[in-house]
Write a protein that holds these residues in place. Structure first.
Motif, short mmCIF file in Angstrom:
data_model
loop_
_atom_site.label_atom_id
_atom_site.label_comp_id
_atom_site.label_asym_id
_atom_site.label_seq_id
_atom_site.Cartn_x
_atom_site.Cartn_y
_atom_site.Cartn_z
N THR A 95 33.92 36.29 46.31
CA THR A 95 34.44 35.30 45.37
C THR A 95 35.67 34.62 45.95
O THR A 95 36.57 35.29 46.48
CB THR A 95 34.82 35.96 44.03
OG1 THR A 95 33.67 36.62 43.50
CG2 THR A 95 35.31 34.94 43.04
N ARG A 96 35.70 33.30 45.85
CA ARG A 96 36.86 32.51 46.28
C ARG A 96 37.38 31.76 45.05
O ARG A 96 36.64 30.97 44.44
CB ARG A 96 36.46 31.55 47.40
CG ARG A 96 36.17 32.24 48.72
CD ARG A 96 35.40 31.37 49.69
NE ARG A 96 34.02 31.23 49.25
CZ ARG A 96 33.05 32.08 49.54
NH1 ARG A 96 33.31 33.15 50.27
NH2 ARG A 96 31.81 31.89 49.12
N VAL A 97 38.64 32.00 44.73
CA VAL A 97 39.25 31.43 43.53
C VAL A 97 40.35 30.48 43.99
O VAL A 97 41.33 30.90 44.62
CB VAL A 97 39.81 32.53 42.61
CG1 VAL A 97 40.26 31.93 41.28
CG2 VAL A 97 38.75 33.61 42.36
N ALA A 98 40.19 29.20 43.67
CA ALA A 98 41.09 28.17 44.18
C ALA A 98 42.39 28.09 43.36
O ALA A 98 42.50 28.67 42.27
CB ALA A 98 40.39 26.81 44.18
N GLU A 99 43.33 27.35 43.89
CA GLU A 99 44.63 27.18 43.24
C GLU A 99 44.46 26.66 41.81
O GLU A 99 43.68 25.74 41.54
CB GLU A 99 45.48 26.21 44.05
CG GLU A 99 46.88 25.98 43.49
CD GLU A 99 47.70 25.03 44.32
OE1 GLU A 99 48.86 24.78 43.96
OE2 GLU A 99 47.18 24.54 45.35
N GLY A 100 45.19 27.29 40.90
CA GLY A 100 45.18 26.85 39.51
C GLY A 100 43.94 27.21 38.73
O GLY A 100 43.73 26.70 37.62
N SER A 101 43.10 28.07 39.26
CA SER A 101 41.87 28.46 38.55
C SER A 101 41.94 29.92 38.14
O SER A 101 42.78 30.69 38.61
CB SER A 101 40.64 28.20 39.43
OG SER A 101 40.75 28.90 40.65
N ARG A 102 40.99 30.30 37.25
CA ARG A 102 40.95 31.67 36.74
C ARG A 102 39.52 32.18 36.79
O ARG A 102 38.57 31.42 36.58
CB ARG A 102 41.45 31.70 35.28
CG ARG A 102 42.90 31.32 35.12
CD ARG A 102 43.25 31.15 33.65
NE ARG A 102 44.67 30.83 33.45
CZ ARG A 102 45.20 30.45 32.29
NH1 ARG A 102 44.40 30.33 31.22
NH2 ARG A 102 46.48 30.18 32.19
#
Length: 276
Positions: A95-102
């Motif tokens: 899983t890759r979670v980008a800036e400002g995401s949840r």
């Protein structure tokens, strides 16, 4: 030859709505996207039609949560690793979670049948400003059917690169691990839950998360076998041992509710599939 399945989920936010583009190959699917909390948060149920993982199965899940989006993934039932005929079964989650995401990874329990040979790898890459909650509930054997997990091997890893790397092997013959008071102490269920960020959590915020979890533990049936710590400034981890899945899931769900409110000012909209 076992099943080989690959599922790629790409979450993005467009016009204040989180949507998902899914690509699949083999026996992995997500059901229709649900929005019980409004357009900003996309709920998905991950299904595996064969119903379990057997010898030689290789299942890979790739999740991308793009900037500004919020995804919650759960399952409709337990993940079952069945008796192996020789080759191990493998499941991976990247899983890759980008800036400002949840991101919320909230599957139901994983059950190891006797004589399982399997591996489960989970890796979560969080960009600065990204946050997630996740849990894992591992149940050994089928105690209600008088089938203890007394043979087989299972390897599991949970990785937040640069923050937390956990890798453990459970062998059904390893009574020192499974029966010792320094290990599982005769319990058959181990629950792990975490809140993680792509950077250091402010100390007051981290303390609030710890306090919320410890308060939930103090009123739980598992209060003597559960605890919450933060060995790194970017992650808070809850552990619990139990003899049955139900009290472990009850504790995790209560902590999830409190962490959602504390960290994100969100009420807990429990996935409907949990009540079926």
């Amino acid at each position: 030859m076992g099943w080989h399945g690959h599922l790629k989920l790409d979450y993005r936010r467009t016009h204040q709505r989180t949507t998902v583009l899914d690509q699949h190959n083999g026996p992995l699917r997500v059901l229709q996207s649900l929005y019980p909390e409004g357009d900003a948060i996309c709920h998905n149920v991950l299904v595996h039609p064969p119903g379990g993982i057997v010898s030689g199965d290789v299942l890979a899940i790739d999740v991308n949560v793009q900037a500004g989006s919020h995804a919650l993934i759960t399952t409709p039932g337990a993940t079952r690793f069945y008796r192996s005929l020789g080759d191990p079964g493998l499941q991976t989650l990247t899983t890759r979670v980008a800036e400002g995401s949840r991101f919320e990874w909230l599957p139901l329990e994983t059950i190891l049948y006797p004589d399982t040979l399997a591996e489960n790898r989970m890796r979560f890459e969080l960009a600065p400003g990204a946050e997630m909650m996740g849990w894992d509930v591992l149940a050994l054997g089928l105690p209600a059917s008088d089938q203890p997990y007394d043979s087989g091997r299972y390897t599991q890893s949970i990785e937040l690169p640069g923050v937390w790397l956990e890798r453990g092997r459970i062998d059904g013959h390893d009574t020192r691990l499974l029966q010792s008071p320094l290990g599982w102490a005769g319990h058959s269920v181990l629950a792990t839950m975490w809140f993680a960020a792509g950077g250091a959590l402010a100390a007051p915020r981290r303390d609030t998360l710890l306090d919320a979890a410890r308060e939930a533990v103090s009123t739980s049936a598992l209060r003597t076998t559960a605890g919450c710590t933060s060995a790194h400034a970017s992650v808070v981890v809850l552990r619990a041992l139990a003899h049955r899945v139900e009290p472990a899931m009850q504790l995790l769900t209560e902590v999830w509710k409190r962490w959602r409110q504390t960290a994100w000012s969100l009420s807990a909209a429990q996935p409907r599939v949990w009540r079926t």
